[in-house]
Scaffold this motif. Structure first.
Motif, mmCIF file in Angstrom:
data_model
loop_
_atom_site.group_PDB
_atom_site.id
_atom_site.type_symbol
_atom_site.label_atom_id
_atom_site.label_comp_id
_atom_site.label_asym_id
_atom_site.label_seq_id
_atom_site.Cartn_x
_atom_site.Cartn_y
_atom_site.Cartn_z
ATOM 1 N N ASP A 13 0.825 -1.192 0.000
ATOM 2 C CA ASP A 13 0.000 0.000 0.000
ATOM 3 C C ASP A 13 0.871 1.258 0.000
ATOM 4 O OD1 ASP A 13 -2.094 1.803 0.261
ATOM 5 O OD2 ASP A 13 -2.412 1.382 2.390
ATOM 6 N N GLY A 14 1.255 1.714 -1.187
ATOM 7 C CA GLY A 14 2.053 2.933 -1.316
ATOM 8 C C GLY A 14 3.539 2.751 -1.105
ATOM 9 N N VAL A 15 3.990 1.504 -0.908
ATOM 10 C CA VAL A 15 5.414 1.251 -0.702
ATOM 11 C C VAL A 15 5.896 0.124 -1.616
ATOM 12 C CG1 VAL A 15 5.396 2.002 1.718
ATOM 13 C CG2 VAL A 15 5.100 -0.432 1.165
ATOM 14 N N VAL A 16 7.193 0.147 -1.851
ATOM 15 C CA VAL A 16 7.892 -0.938 -2.523
ATOM 16 C C VAL A 16 9.032 -1.338 -1.603
ATOM 17 C CG1 VAL A 16 9.275 -1.625 -4.527
ATOM 18 C CG2 VAL A 16 7.356 -0.045 -4.816
ATOM 19 N N ALA A 76 6.176 4.145 -3.306
ATOM 20 C CA ALA A 76 5.793 3.470 -4.548
ATOM 21 C C ALA A 76 5.729 4.416 -5.740
ATOM 22 C CB ALA A 76 4.453 2.759 -4.373
ATOM 23 N N ALA A 77 5.372 5.661 -5.526
ATOM 24 C CA ALA A 77 5.228 6.605 -6.641
ATOM 25 C C ALA A 77 6.573 7.106 -7.153
ATOM 26 C CB ALA A 77 4.354 7.780 -6.217
ATOM 27 N N THR A 78 7.557 7.251 -6.256
ATOM 28 C CA THR A 78 8.832 7.867 -6.648
ATOM 29 C C THR A 78 10.034 6.922 -6.576
ATOM 30 O OG1 THR A 78 9.331 8.583 -4.391
ATOM 31 C CG2 THR A 78 8.014 10.096 -5.774
ATOM 32 N N ASP A 79 9.887 5.788 -5.912
ATOM 33 C CA ASP A 79 10.959 4.823 -5.638
ATOM 34 C C ASP A 79 12.033 5.415 -4.727
ATOM 35 O OD1 ASP A 79 11.749 2.098 -5.960
ATOM 36 O OD2 ASP A 79 13.416 2.769 -7.206
ATOM 37 N N ARG A 80 11.731 6.506 -4.048
ATOM 38 C CA ARG A 80 12.658 7.149 -3.108
ATOM 39 C C ARG A 80 12.622 6.404 -1.779
ATOM 40 N NH1 ARG A 80 11.489 10.722 0.660
ATOM 41 N NH2 ARG A 80 9.402 10.999 -0.217
ATOM 42 N N ALA A 81 13.787 6.006 -1.292
ATOM 43 C CA ALA A 81 13.873 5.266 -0.032
ATOM 44 C C ALA A 81 13.455 6.143 1.133
ATOM 45 C CB ALA A 81 15.288 4.749 0.182
#
Length: 182
Positions: A13-16, A76-81
């Motif tokens: 949910d919103g994360v990778v 999830a939208a930017t792949d920014r840690a």
């Protein structure tokens, strides 16, 4: 009972949850001054770019060393840690794994820890080798134990003087989750 030999990418949910990348060094550098994260993890307190890269390399080596899976938690939208979560497999021969997580201070309060723990837990409980996941949380860390409980972890008790944190021995709540019975 075999475990995956490569780091997966897990989506929630919103994360990778993904392997750490060199571009995550800036995020690691921002948590060096956090009053707790460097005390209970291997995040360097120096805040230097080279030390952050060394931390990232340690995270990448965890699977090859057979100690576990260390994931960067990314938006999830930017792949920014925005943080880190791991599945630690030191006792996997007994069916036990453990987890822990942290979120950079500037990224807290929007549900990323819950989302990351949920997706990691679902993935890990789907592995044949995992019969139990354990989690330890400081009693004062209300946000963290609420995150665990929201993801289905059950508090089992208080472990007195369980972990060295800086110069002190700290109590920890013990949590666990088991696969759903079929």
């Amino acid at each position: 009972m075999t475990l995956p030999q490569e780091m997966p990418r897990l989506y929630g949910d919103g994360v990778v949850l993904r392997p750490f990348e060199d571009c995550d060094a800036g995020m690691v550098m921002t948590v060096a001054s956090d009053p707790l994260i460097p005390l209970i993890t291997t995040v360097p307190t120096s805040g230097t770019h080279n030390d952050a890269l060394a931390y990232i390399e340690r995270q990448r080596s965890r699977l090859a060393a057979n100690t576990g899976y260390s994931f960067a938690i990314a938006d999830a939208a930017t792949d920014r840690a925005v943080g880190q979560i791991g599945l630690w497999i030191g006792d996997i021969d007994q069916g036990h794994a453990s987890t822990g997580y942290w979120i950079a201070p500037q990224e807290r309060g929007v549900g990323r820890a819950r989302a990351a723990l949920s997706v990691l837990t679902d993935w890990a409980l789907g592995l044949d080798a995992v019969a139990r996941i354990q989690l330890y949380v400081e009693p004062w860390n209300v946000a963290s134990w609420r995150t665990a409980e929201a993801c289905g972890y059950e508090r089992e008790g208080l472990l007195r003087s369980w972990q060295q944190v800086g110069d002190e021995r700290e109590d920890m709540y013990s949590y666990s989750i088991l696969p759903k019975r079929r």
